[in-house]
Write an enzyme that holds these catalytic residues in place. Structure first.
Site, PDB file in Angstrom:
ATOM      1  N   ASP A   1       1.820   3.937   2.885  1.00 31.41           N
ATOM      2  CA  ASP A   1       0.745   4.791   2.392  1.00 31.41           C
ATOM      3  C   ASP A   1       1.318   5.929   1.547  1.00 31.41           C
ATOM      4  O   ASP A   1       1.331   5.843   0.332  1.00 31.41           O
ATOM      5  CB  ASP A   1      -0.110   5.334   3.533  1.00 31.41           C
ATOM      6  CG  ASP A   1      -1.494   5.757   3.072  1.00 31.41           C
ATOM      7  OD1 ASP A   1      -1.857   5.480   1.912  1.00 31.41           O
ATOM      8  OD2 ASP A   1      -2.232   6.344   3.878  1.00 31.41           O
TER       9      ASP A   1
ATOM     10  N   GLU B   1     -10.779   3.096   7.309  1.00 28.92           N
ATOM     11  CA  GLU B   1      -9.755   4.058   7.719  1.00 28.92           C
ATOM     12  C   GLU B   1     -10.454   5.206   8.443  1.00 28.92           C
ATOM     13  O   GLU B   1     -10.436   5.272   9.667  1.00 28.92           O
ATOM     14  CB  GLU B   1      -8.980   4.569   6.507  1.00 28.92           C
ATOM     15  CG  GLU B   1      -7.886   5.570   6.859  1.00 28.92           C
ATOM     16  CD  GLU B   1      -7.216   6.173   5.636  1.00 28.92           C
ATOM     17  OE1 GLU B   1      -6.177   6.822   5.814  1.00 28.92           O
ATOM     18  OE2 GLU B   1      -7.745   6.015   4.510  1.00 28.92           O
TER      19      GLU B   1
ATOM     20  N   ASP C   1       1.695   9.216  -6.067  1.00 24.97           N
ATOM     21  CA  ASP C   1       1.653  10.672  -5.905  1.00 24.97           C
ATOM     22  C   ASP C   1       1.857  11.097  -4.457  1.00 24.97           C
ATOM     23  O   ASP C   1       1.866  12.295  -4.151  1.00 24.97           O
ATOM     24  CB  ASP C   1       0.350  11.258  -6.462  1.00 24.97           C
ATOM     25  CG  ASP C   1      -0.892  10.615  -5.867  1.00 24.97           C
ATOM     26  OD1 ASP C   1      -0.776   9.590  -5.171  1.00 24.97           O
ATOM     27  OD2 ASP C   1      -2.006  11.138  -6.100  1.00 24.97           O
TER      28      ASP C   1
ATOM     29  N   HIS D   1       0.852  -1.198   0.000  1.00 26.39           N
ATOM     30  CA  HIS D   1       0.000   0.000   0.000  1.00 26.39           C
ATOM     31  C   HIS D   1       0.884   1.243   0.000  1.00 26.39           C
ATOM     32  O   HIS D   1       1.326   1.718   1.048  1.00 26.39           O
ATOM     33  CB  HIS D   1      -0.915  -0.012   1.231  1.00 26.39           C
ATOM     34  CG  HIS D   1      -2.022   1.001   1.174  1.00 26.39           C
ATOM     35  ND1 HIS D   1      -3.348   0.661   1.308  1.00 26.39           N
ATOM     36  CD2 HIS D   1      -2.009   2.338   1.002  1.00 26.39           C
ATOM     37  CE1 HIS D   1      -4.096   1.749   1.227  1.00 26.39           C
ATOM     38  NE2 HIS D   1      -3.297   2.787   1.041  1.00 26.39           N
TER      39      HIS D   1
ATOM     40  N   HIS E   1      -9.869   0.761  -0.343  1.00 28.99           N
ATOM     41  CA  HIS E   1      -9.648   1.556   0.859  1.00 28.99           C
ATOM     42  C   HIS E   1     -10.920   1.465   1.715  1.00 28.99           C
ATOM     43  O   HIS E   1     -11.997   1.888   1.281  1.00 28.99           O
ATOM     44  CB  HIS E   1      -9.412   3.021   0.501  1.00 28.99           C
ATOM     45  CG  HIS E   1      -8.014   3.339   0.078  1.00 28.99           C
ATOM     46  ND1 HIS E   1      -7.487   2.906  -1.110  1.00 28.99           N
ATOM     47  CD2 HIS E   1      -7.040   4.055   0.700  1.00 28.99           C
ATOM     48  CE1 HIS E   1      -6.239   3.358  -1.221  1.00 28.99           C
ATOM     49  NE2 HIS E   1      -5.936   4.051  -0.132  1.00 28.99           N
TER      50      HIS E   1
ATOM     51  N   GLY F   1      -9.776   7.712  -1.929  1.00 31.18           N
ATOM     52  CA  GLY F   1     -10.427   9.001  -1.729  1.00 31.18           C
ATOM     53  C   GLY F   1     -11.209   8.994  -0.439  1.00 31.18           C
ATOM     54  O   GLY F   1     -11.223   8.008   0.307  1.00 31.18           O
TER      55      GLY F   1
ATOM     56  N   HIS G   1       1.212   5.013  -2.363  1.00 27.35           N
ATOM     57  CA  HIS G   1       0.669   5.846  -3.436  1.00 27.35           C
ATOM     58  C   HIS G   1       1.790   6.555  -4.179  1.00 27.35           C
ATOM     59  O   HIS G   1       2.624   7.232  -3.560  1.00 27.35           O
ATOM     60  CB  HIS G   1      -0.294   6.889  -2.865  1.00 27.35           C
ATOM     61  CG  HIS G   1      -1.572   6.312  -2.338  1.00 27.35           C
ATOM     62  ND1 HIS G   1      -2.728   6.258  -3.084  1.00 27.35           N
ATOM     63  CD2 HIS G   1      -1.868   5.750  -1.143  1.00 27.35           C
ATOM     64  CE1 HIS G   1      -3.689   5.698  -2.369  1.00 27.35           C
ATOM     65  NE2 HIS G   1      -3.187   5.376  -1.177  1.00 27.35           N
TER      66      HIS G   1
END
EC number: 3.5.4.4
Length: 371
Positions: free
Chosen positions: A304, A215, A27, A23, A212, A185, A25
């Site tokens: 993350d 969370e 960006d 996991h 996701h 998101g 990202h």
């Protein structure tokens, strides 16, 4: 070899240990200097800081809000400089290099193709640029003496309406660098059930996907991801702790959803530092991963967003070793869990475990015992 013969590993041992990341990202992991340089090249003038060190600090502080929504706002700047083929290739290559230098031997890195179209690229061109970057980063890492394999997860934004299109894209590039699908998101107000057509399509195509869930939102998010959508893994899943009761005498009772998650060996993509920033956990010492590991849930350790959290896989394990006294045996347990849960074929996962991960930890343990 028993765990009690091993102490808490040093930062150097943690960095050398082979690690698996599920996991992360794309960006959320840019180098601050790269952001500054790409912004200058592309004419992006909205950066809050143009000094790389100050910019890195700004990202970490802005993400430390205790709110997932505020945390997500920081991505406007990284996405803004990832709108050309050249930028995507560079960012992906540096991602692979940085992970490999930290001892990561296998990684699944996710990104949302729909967020990189402002410069005129097509969805296909975005995917091909990122794939090219990952292969280049793997090559550079090998030259530097590091081994890594990177697979891409194509993400759809849960507040948008392109999930089916991105799922079809993930299926089209399966076997060409893309290993699965994800939605991401803000959870609140954007349940995964809005994208059932995408998940039904992926299941018909026998493709893998993670969601996701659990969370910022609680058990209903996890239940929907599993029972309505059929997720293979849970991105975060930290709120499963809400279905576990610990009595004063230390006895533990699992609710029906927690028992299902454990019994079905559903992987939890835990991201401790990120969870502290978004308010999903209050401290490393109190992070649910400690109890979930004791209860033998299929827990994994992840980063993350390395930029926003100022973290790496090694730093995550350092925090957990300090909080829970984890040894190299515990690190190996988390790492094997992650490799078992990866979205590549079984024989390739098994080879990574037997030929890379276990020998790597055996060497470190031997050094520890005979130092």
């Amino acid at each position: 070899m028993k765990s009690e013969t091993l102490g808490v590993p040093t930062p150097e041992q943690i960095k050398r240990a082979p690690k698996v990341l599920l996991h992360d990202h794309l960006d959320g992991g840019l180098r601050p200097r790269t952001i500054v340089e790409l912004a200058a090249e592309g004419g992006y003038t909205q950066l809050p800081e143009t000094d790389p060190e100050k910019l890195g600090t700004w990202f970490r502080e802005a993400a430390d809000s205790g709110s997932l929504e505020r945390y997500l706002e920081t991505f406007a700047h990284t996405c803004a400089v990832m709108q050309t083929r050249e930028a995507l290739v560079r960012v992906a290559a540096e991602c692979a290099q940085d992970l490999a230098a930290d001892g990561v031997v296998y990684a699944e890195v996710r990104y949302a193709p729909e967020q990189h179209l402002e410069g005129g690229l097509t969805l296909e061109e975005v995917v091909e640029a990122v794939n090219e970057g990952f292969r280049e980063g793997e090559r550079r890492a090998k030259e530097q003496g590091h081994r890594i394999r990177v697979g891409a997860l194509l993400t759809a934004m849960r507040h948008a309406a392109r999930a089916l299109e991105i799922a079809e894209l993930a299926n089209r590039y399966r076997g060409e660098g893309v290993v699965g699908f994800d939605i991401a998101g803000a959870e609140a107000g954007h349940p995964p059930t809005r994208h059932l057509d995408a998940f039904e399509y992926l299941k018909r195509e026998n493709n893998h996907f993670t969601i996701h869930a659990g969370e910022a939102f609680g058990l209903p998010s996890i239940w929907q991801a599993l029972q309505w959508c059929g997720a293979d893994r849970l991105g975060h899943g930290v709120r499963i702790i809400d279905d576990i009761e610990v009595a004063e005498d230390g006895s533990v009772t699992l609710g029906p959803l927690a028992a299902y998650v454990r019994d079905k060996r559903i992987p939890l993509e835990m991201c401790p530092s990120s969870n502290l920033q978004t308010g999903a956990a209050s401290s490393y010492d109190e992070h649910p991963i400690g109890l979930l590991r004791k209860l033998h849930f299929r827990t994994t350790v992840n980063t993350d967003n390395r930029l926003m959290s100022g973290t790496s896989m090694s730093r995550e394990f350092e925090h957990l070793a300090e909080a829970f006294g984890y040894t190299l045996d515990d690190m190996q347990w988390f790492t094997v869990n992650a490799m078992k849960s990866a979205f590549i074929p079984f024989d390739e996962r098994l080879a990574m475990i037997n030929e890379v991960i276990k020998p790597g930890y055996a060497e470190l343990k031997s050094e520890w015992l005979f130092r």
